[in-house]
Every structure is written in structure tokens, then in C-alpha cells.
Design an enzyme around this catalytic site. Structure first.
Site, PDB file in Angstrom:
ATOM      1  N   GLU A   1      10.359  19.614 -24.321  1.00 15.41           N
ATOM      2  CA  GLU A   1       9.532  19.908 -23.232  1.00 15.41           C
ATOM      3  C   GLU A   1      10.023  21.136 -22.659  1.00 15.41           C
ATOM      4  O   GLU A   1       9.118  22.064 -22.140  1.00 15.41           O
ATOM      5  CB  GLU A   1       9.399  18.865 -22.092  1.00 15.41           C
TER       6      GLU A   1
ATOM      7  N   ARG B   1      -3.594  22.372 -15.033  1.00 14.98           N
ATOM      8  CA  ARG B   1      -2.480  21.541 -15.461  1.00 14.98           C
ATOM      9  C   ARG B   1      -2.399  20.974 -17.054  1.00 14.98           C
ATOM     10  O   ARG B   1      -1.524  20.819 -17.706  1.00 14.98           O
ATOM     11  CB  ARG B   1      -2.260  20.127 -14.558  1.00 14.98           C
TER      12      ARG B   1
ATOM     13  N   GLU C   1      -5.013  17.532 -12.323  1.00 13.11           N
ATOM     14  CA  GLU C   1      -5.246  17.894 -13.627  1.00 13.11           C
ATOM     15  C   GLU C   1      -6.592  17.983 -13.715  1.00 13.11           C
ATOM     16  O   GLU C   1      -7.347  17.462 -14.864  1.00 13.11           O
ATOM     17  CB  GLU C   1      -4.628  16.809 -14.544  1.00 13.11           C
TER      18      GLU C   1
ATOM     19  N   ASN D   1      -0.330  20.255 -21.753  1.00 12.91           N
ATOM     20  CA  ASN D   1      -0.542  19.267 -22.838  1.00 12.91           C
ATOM     21  C   ASN D   1      -0.199  19.917 -24.168  1.00 12.91           C
ATOM     22  O   ASN D   1      -0.550  19.524 -25.314  1.00 12.91           O
ATOM     23  CB  ASN D   1      -1.896  18.545 -23.059  1.00 12.91           C
TER      24      ASN D   1
ATOM     25  N   LYS E   1       2.772  11.911 -11.457  1.00 14.00           N
ATOM     26  CA  LYS E   1       2.236  11.227 -12.251  1.00 14.00           C
ATOM     27  C   LYS E   1       3.207   9.804 -12.335  1.00 14.00           C
ATOM     28  O   LYS E   1       4.198   9.869 -12.975  1.00 14.00           O
ATOM     29  CB  LYS E   1       1.771  11.703 -13.452  1.00 14.00           C
TER      30      LYS E   1
ATOM     31  N   ARG F   1       0.751  -1.461   0.020  1.00 15.44           N
ATOM     32  CA  ARG F   1      -0.158   0.004   0.030  1.00 15.44           C
ATOM     33  C   ARG F   1       0.756   1.180   0.054  1.00 15.44           C
ATOM     34  O   ARG F   1       0.291   2.328   0.281  1.00 15.44           O
ATOM     35  CB  ARG F   1      -1.036   0.050   1.290  1.00 15.44           C
TER      36      ARG F   1
ATOM     37  N   HIS G   1       1.087  13.361 -29.885  1.00  9.45           N
ATOM     38  CA  HIS G   1       0.899  11.848 -29.417  1.00  9.45           C
ATOM     39  C   HIS G   1       0.471  11.039 -30.524  1.00  9.45           C
ATOM     40  O   HIS G   1       0.668   9.994 -30.666  1.00  9.45           O
ATOM     41  CB  HIS G   1      -0.237  11.917 -28.245  1.00  9.45           C
TER      42      HIS G   1
ATOM     43  N   LYS H   1       6.896  23.969 -14.395  1.00  8.02           N
ATOM     44  CA  LYS H   1       6.249  22.730 -14.414  1.00  8.02           C
ATOM     45  C   LYS H   1       5.480  22.597 -12.750  1.00  8.02           C
ATOM     46  O   LYS H   1       4.536  22.339 -12.547  1.00  8.02           O
ATOM     47  CB  LYS H   1       6.827  21.411 -14.721  1.00  8.02           C
TER      48      LYS H   1
ATOM     49  N   HIS I   1       0.742  18.262 -27.504  1.00  9.67           N
ATOM     50  CA  HIS I   1       0.702  16.544 -27.432  1.00  9.67           C
ATOM     51  C   HIS I   1      -0.547  16.372 -27.882  1.00  9.67           C
ATOM     52  O   HIS I   1      -0.645  14.952 -27.995  1.00  9.67           O
ATOM     53  CB  HIS I   1       0.787  16.400 -25.835  1.00  9.67           C
TER      54      HIS I   1
ATOM     55  N   HIS J   1       9.663  10.605 -28.462  1.00 10.81           N
ATOM     56  CA  HIS J   1       8.460  11.414 -27.646  1.00 10.81           C
ATOM     57  C   HIS J   1       8.611  12.946 -28.133  1.00 10.81           C
ATOM     58  O   HIS J   1       7.830  13.595 -28.724  1.00 10.81           O
ATOM     59  CB  HIS J   1       8.215  11.295 -26.242  1.00 10.81           C
TER      60      HIS J   1
HETATM   61  N1  LIG Z   1       5.213  11.194 -15.375  1.00 11.06           N
HETATM   62  C1  LIG Z   1       5.134  12.263 -16.041  1.00 11.06           C
HETATM   63  O1  LIG Z   1       4.627  13.194 -15.882  1.00 11.06           O
HETATM   64  C2  LIG Z   1       5.874  12.098 -17.357  1.00 11.06           C
HETATM   65  C3  LIG Z   1       6.013  12.937 -18.086  1.00 11.06           C
HETATM   66  C4  LIG Z   1       6.594  13.007 -19.509  1.00 11.06           C
HETATM   67  C5  LIG Z   1       7.178  11.610 -19.929  1.00 11.06           C
HETATM   68  N2  LIG Z   1       6.791  10.593 -19.118  1.00 11.06           N
HETATM   69  C6  LIG Z   1       7.120   9.099 -19.308  1.00 11.06           C
HETATM   70  O2  LIG Z   1       8.658   9.104 -19.544  1.00 11.06           O
HETATM   71  C7  LIG Z   1       8.997   8.263 -20.438  1.00 11.06           C
HETATM   72  C8  LIG Z   1      10.150   8.732 -21.326  1.00 11.06           C
HETATM   73  O3  LIG Z   1      11.235   8.889 -20.314  1.00 11.06           O
HETATM   74  P1  LIG Z   1      12.609   9.133 -21.270  1.00 11.06           P
HETATM   75  O4  LIG Z   1      12.544  10.234 -22.437  1.00 11.06           O
HETATM   76  O5  LIG Z   1      13.464   9.495 -19.868  1.00 11.06           O
HETATM   77  O6  LIG Z   1      13.075   7.720 -21.861  1.00 11.06           O
HETATM   78  P2  LIG Z   1      13.905   6.299 -20.917  1.00 11.06           P
HETATM   79  O7  LIG Z   1      13.554   6.396 -19.711  1.00 11.06           O
HETATM   80  O8  LIG Z   1      13.413   5.277 -21.953  1.00 11.06           O
HETATM   81  O9  LIG Z   1      15.247   6.815 -21.133  1.00 11.06           O
HETATM   82  C9  LIG Z   1      15.750   6.906 -22.297  1.00 11.06           C
HETATM   83  C10 LIG Z   1      16.996   6.165 -22.988  1.00 11.06           C
HETATM   84  O10 LIG Z   1      18.146   6.660 -22.157  1.00 11.06           O
HETATM   85  C11 LIG Z   1      18.931   5.555 -21.429  1.00 11.06           C
HETATM   86  N3  LIG Z   1      19.603   6.535 -20.261  1.00 11.06           N
HETATM   87  C12 LIG Z   1      18.794   7.269 -19.232  1.00 11.06           C
HETATM   88  N4  LIG Z   1      19.729   8.021 -18.760  1.00 11.06           N
HETATM   89  C13 LIG Z   1      20.847   7.744 -19.300  1.00 11.06           C
HETATM   90  C14 LIG Z   1      22.265   8.357 -19.002  1.00 11.06           C
HETATM   91  N5  LIG Z   1      22.388   9.314 -17.986  1.00 11.06           N
HETATM   92  N6  LIG Z   1      23.111   8.112 -19.725  1.00 11.06           N
HETATM   93  C15 LIG Z   1      22.880   7.091 -20.885  1.00 11.06           C
HETATM   94  N7  LIG Z   1      21.994   6.613 -21.158  1.00 11.06           N
HETATM   95  C16 LIG Z   1      20.593   6.938 -20.414  1.00 11.06           C
HETATM   96  C17 LIG Z   1      17.925   4.926 -21.126  1.00 11.06           C
HETATM   97  O11 LIG Z   1      18.280   3.509 -20.524  1.00 11.06           O
HETATM   98  C18 LIG Z   1      16.814   4.602 -22.249  1.00 11.06           C
HETATM   99  O12 LIG Z   1      17.449   3.796 -23.084  1.00 11.06           O
HETATM  100  C19 LIG Z   1       7.631   7.859 -21.289  1.00 11.06           C
HETATM  101  O13 LIG Z   1       7.440   6.449 -20.543  1.00 11.06           O
HETATM  102  C20 LIG Z   1       6.751   8.688 -20.702  1.00 11.06           C
HETATM  103  O14 LIG Z   1       5.360   8.221 -20.751  1.00 11.06           O
HETATM  104  C21 LIG Z   1       6.163  10.627 -17.804  1.00 11.06           C
HETATM  105 ZN   LIG Z   2       5.698  15.215 -23.368  1.00 11.88          ZN
END
Ligand SMILES: NC(=O)c1ccc[n+]([C@@H]2O[C@H](COP(=O)([O-])OP(=O)(O)OC[C@H]3O[C@@H](n4cnc5c(N)ncnc54)[C@H](O)[C@@H]3O)[C@@H](O)[C@H]2O)c1
Ligand SMILES: [Zn+2]
Length: 347
Positions: free
Chosen positions: A169, A219, A215, A223, A127, A105, A230, A205, A226, A245
Site C-alpha cells: 500500500e 477516493r 468514495e 483502488n 471505513k 447507536r 482482489h 490517503k 485492487h 492482501h
Molecule cells: N478500513 C479500511 O479502509 C481498510 C483498508 C485496508 C484493509 N482493511 C482491512 O484490514 C484487514 C487486514 O489488516 P492487517 O493486514 O492489519 O491484518 P490483521 O489485522 O489480520 O493482522 C495481521 C496479523 O498480525 C498480527 N499482529 C498485529 N499487530 C501485531 C504486532 N504489532 N506484532 C505482532 N503481531 C501482530 C495479528 O494478530 C494478525 O495475526 C482486512 O480485513 C482488510 O479488509 C481495511
Molecule cells: Zn489494499
């Protein structure tokens, strides 16, 4: 947000935090890249943390991987006074946070974002979640981490295209909330991910999330870019021209700025500046006219739609966004066409 700390000595700060809180057990979640490039920076200080490693990539942000994480936490006999440290990009942060928030939990977790995208976006705002049956972030919760530690040194090993993706972003935050910063960016149209700019994005943010954590309204300004972005991301995801992305959001921001112009919200000059800047950073992102219908169909399925109408965030002016704007398939079509045309005369 009070729980976000910028640091250039992440291991020391983490150690102090852990000692203050007197956690009974500490585990670190990584993927193979962050295990290799980022974990060593923590290890010098952390005394015997448990390690959980998963495979990198969005494809693994699912229930099966959660089971692996929950099983490891159970094997390590982590109790409710244990801590999970999520060391990685948005995939690690979203999924590790979700696993921690639901394990017994809910136990504390710390986000240590290692990509630009996770520093300026994913690690801020609570999130958490995973993908389910092809639907992005379909299962999840809102839960604030105990701490977010941002150390931009981690960006040194990040692939250039990942850095560029996260930068979208940063651009978005300027366009929706800070006209002055946008004009500063315009003066020097290069990809920058310095500490100041990261701090600036996080501040924007955080402020928005503090006002509307769940949201319900405001918030949604986050988007911007997006709705169309998206749809483009989803369409090209299973193909070889796979867009990251932020790359898809870059296209989405041009399209949604075009629609903002059509609604007499921003000026032609504003649109030209946005388009030129974004195309300078992202010169090589093709979309095809034959795909326009599919893109429009995908926007009709957006999570944020209400009463079968496409709900979009537009720019009211540079530095201010308005949410819950209904846009039509025809407007989306026209904006995609604008994107393509502009691409032709820019190259
Ligand atoms: N929670 C939220 O509000 C929110 C907002 C935006 C995006 N997201 C989510 O975030 C995700 C995308 O995140 P991301 O772009 O960080 O992708 P990711 O976590 O897949 O990382 C991208 C790549 O970089 C590598 N990597 C990470 N840090 C590294 C470093 N310091 N050196 C070398 N390689 C490294 C990872 O292994 C991966 O292969 C999506 O799933 C998306 O839905 C969430
Ligand atoms: Zn985004």
C-alpha cells in the site's frame, strides 16, 4: 485528517486523551497477538481498562465475533459516554470500529494500528465493517474514530511477511500520488517501513479521503492494483498457496500498470521500473495460467463494477491515477500473462 496523531509514547497520549474526554468506561479490544505484544505498552498507564480479546485472523471478522464484542460491552455496562480502543491490525480496527459505531447507536472509538497495513491504510478514512457469507467487507458503515494513534514501535514484533504485505500500500500511494517519492524508492529497492514513509502514506490517503470521504469518485484512485489484486486474493484464499492482501495487490499493480501501458498512459520504461521494483520486493508470488479464467470471472463480481463492466483504476502517469476505467477480460488475460512471463525471465 485532524484526528491522526503520530507518537512514540502511545500510552501517555492515550491517557491524556481519555482524561480530557472524561469517558465513563474504557475497554481495549485485542487479538491474542496484540494482547501479547502490544497491550503491555498501554497497560502501564491505563488504569483498569476492560479487556476484550478475540481470535486473530480474517476468518473471525464476522457477525459472530461482533456478538461476542457487543455482549462484553454490555456485560461491562458500557454507556454512551464509554470508549472502545481498537489495538491491532485492520481486522481489529474494522470490526472494533463497526461494533463501537453501532453499539447504542454509536460510541467513541480510538484506532491504535499495530500492523503496517493498518497504519498506512485501514486506520485512515473511516471505513468500518465485517465480512458476511464469504463476501469481504459486505456489511459496514463510514464513521471517523475520535482519534488514531500511530506508533511505529509496534512494528518491531510484526512478522516479516505481514510487514511486506503492508508495504504494497506504501508503494501504491507513491505510484498514484507522488512521482518524486516513487523515484526515491526506486533508487533503493528494499522494504522500508520507517516513520517518514508511514507519514508520507498517511498524508496521501488522508488528503484523498478528505476530498471524497464517501468514495463517490476521487477516493477510487486508492483502488489501484485492487481490481485484479482482489480477484487473485479471493481465488487463492481457500488454497495452500494463500496470498496475503498486499502480496495479491503487488501482482495486481503490475497487471494494472501493464494495462496502463497498453492504453498509452505510462511508458515502457515506467512499466519496466514498476515491474522490476515490485518483483524485487515480492520475488516469489506464483499465479498459474490454468487460473486465469477464474481470476477474470472474479473481477466480474467486483463491488466497484457498474452495468456489468469491469471498472478499474489505472495510472495516468507515475504519480497520478484515473478511476472508472472500463477494462476488458482480454486485457486482464494479457496482463496476467505479462506477469507470468516477466516472472520467468526475472528468475
Ligand atoms: N478500513 C479500511 O479502509 C481498510 C483498508 C485496508 C484493509 N482493511 C482491512 O484490514 C484487514 C487486514 O489488516 P492487517 O493486514 O492489519 O491484518 P490483521 O489485522 O489480520 O493482522 C495481521 C496479523 O498480525 C498480527 N499482529 C498485529 N499487530 C501485531 C504486532 N504489532 N506484532 C505482532 N503481531 C501482530 C495479528 O494478530 C494478525 O495475526 C482486512 O480485513 C482488510 O479488509 C481495511
Ligand atoms: Zn489494499
Amino acid at each position: 485528517l485532524k484526528n491522526i496523531v503520530f507518537t512514540n509514547q502511545v500510552a501517555t497520549d492515550l491517557e491524556i486523551f481519555i482524561q480530557t474526554k472524561q469517558y465513563s468506561k474504557v475497554a481495549v479490544l485485542t487479538d491474542e497477538n496484540t494482547y501479547l505484544y502490544c497491550y503491555p505498552r498501554l497497560l502501564s498507564f491505563l488504569s483498569y481498562p476492560y479487556s476484550i480479546q478475540i481470535q486473530s485472523g480474517e476468518a473471525h471478522k464476522n457477525l459472530q465475533t461482533c456478538e461476542v464484542i457487543w455482549r462484553k460491552m454490555t456485560d461491562f455496562q458500557m454507556d454512551r459516554k464509554s470508549l472502545l480502543i481498537n489495538l491491532g491490525g485492520g481486522v481489529i480496527g474494522d470490526m472494533g470500529g463497526f461494533c463501537a459505531a453501532t453499539y447504542k447507536r454509536g460510541i467513541d472509538f480510538v484506532q491504535i494500528p499495530t500492523t503496517l497495513l493498518s497504519m498506512v491504510d485501514a486506520s485512515v478514512g473511516g471505513k468500518l465493517g465485517i465480512d458476511f457469507q464469504g463476501l469481504k467487507n459486505h456489511i459496514g458503515v463510514f464513521q471517523e474514530p475520535a482519534l488514531v494513534l500511530i506508533d511505529t514501535h509496534f512494528l518491531a514484533t510484526l512478522a516479516p511477511e505481514e510487514l511486506r504485505s503492508g508495504f504494497a500500500e506504501v508503494i501504491k500511494h507513491c505510484l498514484i500520488a507522488d512521482e518524486q517519492k516513487w523515484h526515491q524508492l526506486l533508487k533503493n529497492p528494499t522494504l522500508k517501513a520507517d516513520l517518514d514513509l508511514v507519514k508520507h502514506s498517511v498524508a496521501i490517503k488522508s488528503k484523498i479521503v478528505e476530498e471524497d470521504p464517501l468514495e463517490k469518485g476521487l477516493r477510487k484512485v486508492l483502488n489501484f492494483g485492487h481490481t485484479i489484486g482482489h480477484a487473485i486474493e479471493s481465488l487463492y484464499l481457500p488454497t495452500s498457496s494463500k496470498l496475503l492482501h498486499g502480496e495479491a495487490i503487488a501482482i495486481g499493480m503490475i497487471c494494472e500498470s501493464f494495462i496502463s501501458l497498453k492504453r498509452n498512459l505510462i511508458s515502457q520504461e515506467d512499466l519496466d521500473e514498476i515491474t522490476a521494483f515490485v518483483k524485487k520486493i515480492y520475488p516469489d508470488l506464483p499465479i498459474f495460467e490454468k487460473d486465469f479464467e477464474s481470476i477474470i470471472q472474479l473481477t466480474l463480481q467486483d463491488k466497484k463494477n457498474e452495468h456489468q463492466q469491469i471498472q478499474c483504476t489505472l495510472l495516468a502517469r507515475i504519480g497520478k491515477a484515473i478511476f472508472n476505467q472500463t477494462i476488458s477480460p482480454a486485457e486482464i488475460h494479457e496482463s496476467l500473462y505479462f506477469y507470468i512471463q516477466h516472472g520467468e525471465d526475472a528468475t
